[in-house]
Design an enzyme around this catalytic site. Sequence first.
Site, PDB file in Angstrom:
ATOM      1  N   GLU A 175     -19.535  -9.266  -2.756  1.00 39.66           N
ATOM      2  CA  GLU A 175     -20.526  -8.894  -3.773  1.00 39.66           C
ATOM      3  C   GLU A 175     -21.743  -9.817  -3.768  1.00 39.66           C
ATOM      4  OE1 GLU A 175     -18.209  -8.425  -7.397  1.00 39.66           O
ATOM      5  OE2 GLU A 175     -17.732  -6.371  -6.847  1.00 39.66           O
ATOM      6  N   GLU A 370     -13.281  -1.830  -3.007  1.00 36.19           N
ATOM      7  CA  GLU A 370     -12.767  -2.076  -4.360  1.00 36.19           C
ATOM      8  C   GLU A 370     -13.045  -0.838  -5.200  1.00 36.19           C
ATOM      9  OE1 GLU A 370     -13.761  -5.606  -6.562  1.00 36.19           O
ATOM     10  OE2 GLU A 370     -13.861  -6.827  -4.739  1.00 36.19           O
TER      11      GLU A 370
END
Length: 475
Positions: A175, A370
Amino acid sequence: MTFPKGFLWGGATAANQVEGAWQEGGKGESIPDHMVAGSRTSHRVMTPTIDVDKYYPNHDGIDFYHRYKEDIAMFAEMGFKVFRMSIAWSRIFPKGDEMTPNEEGLRFYDEVFDECAKHGIEPLVTISHFELPYHLAEEYDGFLDRRTIDFYVRYATTLFTRYKDKVNYWLTFNEINFGTLPLGGTMLLGILNDSANEEKRYQALHNMFVASAKAVEAGHKINPDFKIGCMLAYITMYPATAKPEDVLACRELNQKLNWFCGDVQVKGKYPYFMEEYFKKKNIQIERSAEDLATIKRGVVDYYTFSYYMSSCTSAAEYSDGETVGGNLFGGLKNPYLETSEWGWQIDPVGLRYTLNELYDRYEVPLMIVENGLGAVDVIDETNQIHDEYRIDYIRRHIIEMDKAIEDGVDLIGYTPWGCIDLVSGGTGEMSKRYGFIYVDKDDKGNGTFDRLKKDSFEWYKQVIASNGQTCLETE
Ligand code: BG6
């Protein structure tokens, strides 16, 4: 049948959220080791020293360090083709700036990869998942200091060399676009002093781009077959209304939040809108010509992202309308969507939209690394967990993935988050559970740490065995 043969079904975790054993095997302290738990409504707080009176949930995680064989066997039972995990940087370089790695740390991951291989599971390794050694934050302010680029490249190169025959799929940073947000200043970039300062964050992010690009280049030299990707938190945003000003505001937010980092890592250059943004805000970043050339050469092979939810934005900065929470970033409420217990808006159709947006923009293979529903699970009197809400969430997302593949998107894999319950990244809670496998541990760290299959375990097993078909049949 839409899902291609060889589609990478699996699950995802991160070292700091599962391993525990924070002081074993020569491991040094990492940023998450300094974070106490928050709550459903509050983020976690970092303490400069470890306070013996406080509970740090990552210190014991879910004890994957000692139970990985049992856990990987359960993943194999579900039929996982791939297991996304991360390596704890501070197990390999305990302080981060050493010249030689910690052999005991390297050996641990050798064993984990061997265990995966035994079960025919392909590891997908995140090199750094919010796991900077704490010393690098304390001494160097993390990636704000250019020397951290070299520490990272040394670490990544050590991994590539050691595991070149055991790991094919790598991700450089988890991320990375979190760095555009104030909260990411410490957790991702490792800046301890004035971490919310925008100029500092963009400088550290730039250094991180250079580190990632250098790692991609080095990795491809070590093993040309390596697939090295980027990873972003994709925060799907809609305009709150069809008012052109709202549509424009939404686009601007998307540029900074979602597209900037992907553009740098996939296209190999800073996008025009960020150059203008830096000028407008008088943000000065040191970027040498050599850095820019490095970034151009070190583009990634594929694009991966997390997708949990979507929200809305408007031109009048959230001044009117109800707000909702979210993964790293919230927004305005969307009246058409329901929310999870943690206030994240559930939007399976948004996943199809996002996959199409991304493939159009980047034209490289995509992987959802995810996705999932954080929810409270209840064990009934017969020792079972009927998590039909989780099944429903994942099933609806898989159906949209299928449609996106039909749209022509090159989607290569799916690893739902927290395939086994783990410590929440955002709040440090255990009660926010994502897993197909329950772990007996509560928010204070009490419990046997025993594993228990939820109803979703058997369900996901059938999904994988049928290459997604059982999901589509229930549509
Ligand atoms: C992502 C992170 O942002 O979201 C994970 O990569 C994190 O580390 C996940 O756990 C879910 O967020 P949370 O706060 O529910 O754990």
